[in-house]
Design an enzyme around this catalytic site. Structure first.
Site, PDB file in Angstrom:
ATOM      1  N   HIS A 207     -22.433 -36.417 -19.036  1.00 58.55           N
ATOM      2  CA  HIS A 207     -21.528 -35.275 -19.263  1.00 58.55           C
ATOM      3  C   HIS A 207     -20.166 -35.669 -19.849  1.00 58.55           C
ATOM      4  CE1 HIS A 207     -24.319 -32.700 -17.209  1.00 58.55           C
ATOM      5  NE2 HIS A 207     -24.163 -33.299 -16.043  1.00 58.55           N
TER       6      HIS A 207
HETATM    7  N1  V1S Z   1     -24.687 -28.317  -8.480  1.00 57.80           N
HETATM    8  C1  V1S Z   1     -23.689 -28.789  -8.181  1.00 57.80           C
HETATM    9  C2  V1S Z   1     -22.445 -29.363  -7.896  1.00 57.80           C
HETATM   10  N2  V1S Z   1     -21.993 -29.774  -6.668  1.00 57.80           N
HETATM   11  C3  V1S Z   1     -20.738 -30.242  -6.880  1.00 57.80           C
HETATM   12  C4  V1S Z   1     -19.841 -30.790  -5.865  1.00 57.80           C
HETATM   13  C5  V1S Z   1     -20.109 -30.597  -4.518  1.00 57.80           C
HETATM   14  C6  V1S Z   1     -19.244 -31.159  -3.565  1.00 57.80           C
HETATM   15  C7  V1S Z   1     -18.152 -31.890  -3.977  1.00 57.80           C
HETATM   16  F1  V1S Z   1     -17.324 -32.412  -3.067  1.00 57.80           F
HETATM   17  C8  V1S Z   1     -17.889 -32.094  -5.324  1.00 57.80           C
HETATM   18  C9  V1S Z   1     -18.736 -31.533  -6.262  1.00 57.80           C
HETATM   19  N3  V1S Z   1     -20.439 -30.132  -8.186  1.00 57.80           N
HETATM   20  C10 V1S Z   1     -21.482 -29.609  -8.828  1.00 57.80           C
HETATM   21  C11 V1S Z   1     -21.583 -29.339 -10.304  1.00 57.80           C
HETATM   22  C12 V1S Z   1     -21.617 -30.615 -11.130  1.00 57.80           C
HETATM   23  C13 V1S Z   1     -22.961 -31.276 -11.193  1.00 57.80           C
HETATM   24  C14 V1S Z   1     -22.875 -32.572 -11.983  1.00 57.80           C
HETATM   25  C15 V1S Z   1     -24.203 -33.254 -12.203  1.00 57.80           C
HETATM   26  C16 V1S Z   1     -24.041 -34.625 -12.821  1.00 57.80           C
HETATM   27  C17 V1S Z   1     -25.315 -35.242 -13.379  1.00 57.80           C
HETATM   28  O1  V1S Z   1     -26.294 -35.363 -12.385  1.00 57.80           O
HETATM   29  O2  V1S Z   1     -25.888 -34.451 -14.393  1.00 57.80           O
HETATM   30  C18 V1S Z   1     -25.051 -36.617 -14.027  1.00 57.80           C
HETATM   31  C19 V1S Z   1     -24.487 -37.652 -13.135  1.00 57.80           C
HETATM   32  N4  V1S Z   1     -20.380 -28.591 -10.674  1.00 57.80           N
HETATM   33  C20 V1S Z   1     -20.351 -27.260 -10.708  1.00 57.80           C
HETATM   34  O3  V1S Z   1     -21.328 -26.575 -10.454  1.00 57.80           O
HETATM   35  C21 V1S Z   1     -18.986 -26.655 -11.026  1.00 57.80           C
HETATM   36  C22 V1S Z   1     -18.248 -25.997 -10.033  1.00 57.80           C
HETATM   37  C23 V1S Z   1     -18.769 -25.230 -11.131  1.00 57.80           C
HETATM   38  C24 V1S Z   1     -18.810 -25.759  -8.647  1.00 57.80           C
HETATM   39  C25 V1S Z   1     -18.504 -26.954  -7.722  1.00 57.80           C
HETATM   40  N5  V1S Z   1     -17.043 -27.177  -7.632  1.00 57.80           N
HETATM   41  C26 V1S Z   1     -16.784 -28.329  -6.759  1.00 57.80           C
HETATM   42  C27 V1S Z   1     -16.446 -27.398  -8.967  1.00 57.80           C
HETATM   43  C28 V1S Z   1     -16.764 -26.227  -9.909  1.00 57.80           C
HETATM   44 ZN    ZN Z   2     -27.892 -34.332 -13.049  1.00 55.02          ZN
END
Ligand code: V1S
Ligand code: ZN
Ligand code: CA
Length: 377
Positions: A140
């Site tokens: 990402h």
């Molecule tokens: N799905 C999901 C998720 N969970 C979290 C998260 C949960 C707890 C925390 F302390 C911090 C973060 N973030 C997300 C996703 C990002 C997923 C990234 C995947 C990465 C990969 O596997 O593809 C490659 C290594 N973020 C979101 O959904 C964004 C938000 C919209 C919701 C969550 N909050 C924390 C930020 C905004």
């Molecule tokens: Zn992923």
């Protein structure tokens, strides 16, 4: 008699950066670098290191990071610490809950990127057939911005290295999330084709990767997206994967392949919602290996860490062409693998209802085959 030995085994190179598993994003954060230590322990426990050349790569330099990333972004990454977070930069470079500033963050980035770069160099020089870096695959990361647990996009940097020697590079992404950072970096290029399989819809992160995103300018038709729904099973996924990838490789004729093996597409993943078994995930890897092209294999997501380690250890065995027993070897982390202590767990097949039908998958397949026809001049 023909010289069987010269053809019988590929050379496999394995990159594990020292200390990469010891970084912490924060207690509540789902990304756990410790899964890399767990994976490496299983690889060693199974004796797979004896089938590969193992390297402890050096960290990437600032100049190497700047092959893709903006100078001022790298400058920020290299100077910020958990106690010196300027508010403005926070929003400017997208540092928030998903991408926290943690102790050693910059060194962590240089460490996994150094491994992907060393692996790419080895492949480009033609001195290995397959190179593995389970600590890489952070798809990402953007040119001037962190996103989705990724700060530096080691994949883009590795592909840029391959492009110095290879006319065309194919990027394949089986992480449950869309490989948006890599897609964006090469969206206008006809020398890199990107193909991502992912969950798409209902605001699933990062909300991109529609079937209609196919590249732009010179890069038009050199980008494929395979949007899937919750609960996809082994047969549906592997069937579609093989059919799409076989035709893509046949028509694009890449000089090398980069395969991102995010393990969050497995059943029971803490963030994911697919139903794949380790065997099926590994079958995708086996299939790509069977084309016999120079292959860079990377990690990625994966949040139920006992299964991430199982999956990547199994895939290391697939890549080395070794059959390994289902009983896990004993490691200092035996507790993680209780109660079964087996490699091939049942990952709750059917826990998430399969929202993909034969008809919906066939529709996607037909659409992609149509798209691939544009590739033939
Ligand atoms: N799905 C999901 C998720 N969970 C979290 C998260 C949960 C707890 C925390 F302390 C911090 C973060 N973030 C997300 C996703 C990002 C997923 C990234 C995947 C990465 C990969 O596997 O593809 C490659 C290594 N973020 C979101 O959904 C964004 C938000 C919209 C919701 C969550 N909050 C924390 C930020 C905004
Ligand atoms: Zn992923
Ligand atoms: Ca993907």
């Amino acid at each position: 008699a023909p010289n069987v030995q010269a053809h019988s085994r590929e050379k496999i190179s394995y990159y594990f950066p020292k200390g990469v598993g010891e970084y912490h994003y924060g207690m509540l954060h789902p990304m756990k670098p410790a899964r890399l230590t767990l994976t490496n322990r299983l690889v060693l426990g199974y004796g797979l290191h004896e089938k590969m050349e193992c390297y402890t790569p050096r960290s990437a330099t600032r100049e190497e990071l700047e092959e893709f990333h903006d100078q001022e972004y790298v400058e920020f990454l290299s100077t910020v610490t958990p106690s010196t977070v300027p508010n403005a930069s926070f929003s400017r470079f997208n540092f928030a809950d998903d991408c926290p500033i943690f102790e050693g963050m910059y060194d962590f980035c240089r460490s996994y990127t150094g491994a992907s770069l060393a692996a790419a160099r080895k492949l480009a020089s033609g001195t290995t057939d397959i190179a593995i870096n389970w600590s890489g695959g952070l798809h990402h990361g953007k040119k001037g911005e962190a996103s989705g647990f990724c700060y530096i996009n080691d994949i883009v940097i590795a592909i840029l290295q391959l492009l110095r020697y290879h006319a065309r590079v194919l990027y394949i992404d089986i992480d449950i999330h869309h490989g948006d950072g890599v897609q964006e970096a090469f969206y206008n290029s006809n020398r890199v084709m990107t193909v991502s399989f992912h969950k798409y819809g209902n605001d699933f992160f990062p909300c991109t990767g529609a079937l209609s995103e196919v590249g732009m300018g010179l890069g038009k038709h050199f980008c494929l997206n395979v949007p899937l729904q919750d609960g996809i099973d082994d047969a549906g996924y592997v069937g579609l994967f093989k059919s799409v990838m076989e035709r893509t490789i046949e028509t694009f004729r890449p000089a090398s392949i980069v395969l991102q093996c995010g393990a969050d597409s497995l059943g029971l993943d803490r963030l994911g919602c697919f139903n794949l078994s380790i065997a099926a995930h590994g079958e995708c890897v086996r299939f790509i290996k069977s084309f016999g092209l120079p292959l860079l294999v990377l990690g990625g997501g994966g949040y139920t860490i006992r299964n991430v380690a199982r999956c990547w250890a199994y895939e290391t065995s697939v890549l080395t062409g070794t059959t390994i027993p289902d009983a896990l070897p004993s490691t200092p982390y035996d507790d993680f693998f209780q109660p079964s202590r087996r490699l091939h767990e049942t990952l709750g097949a059917g826990r998430v209802e399969n929202q993909n039908t034969k008809a919906s998958l066939e529709k996607i397949r037909v659409k992609i085959m149509e798209e691939l026809r544009y590739l033939h001049g």
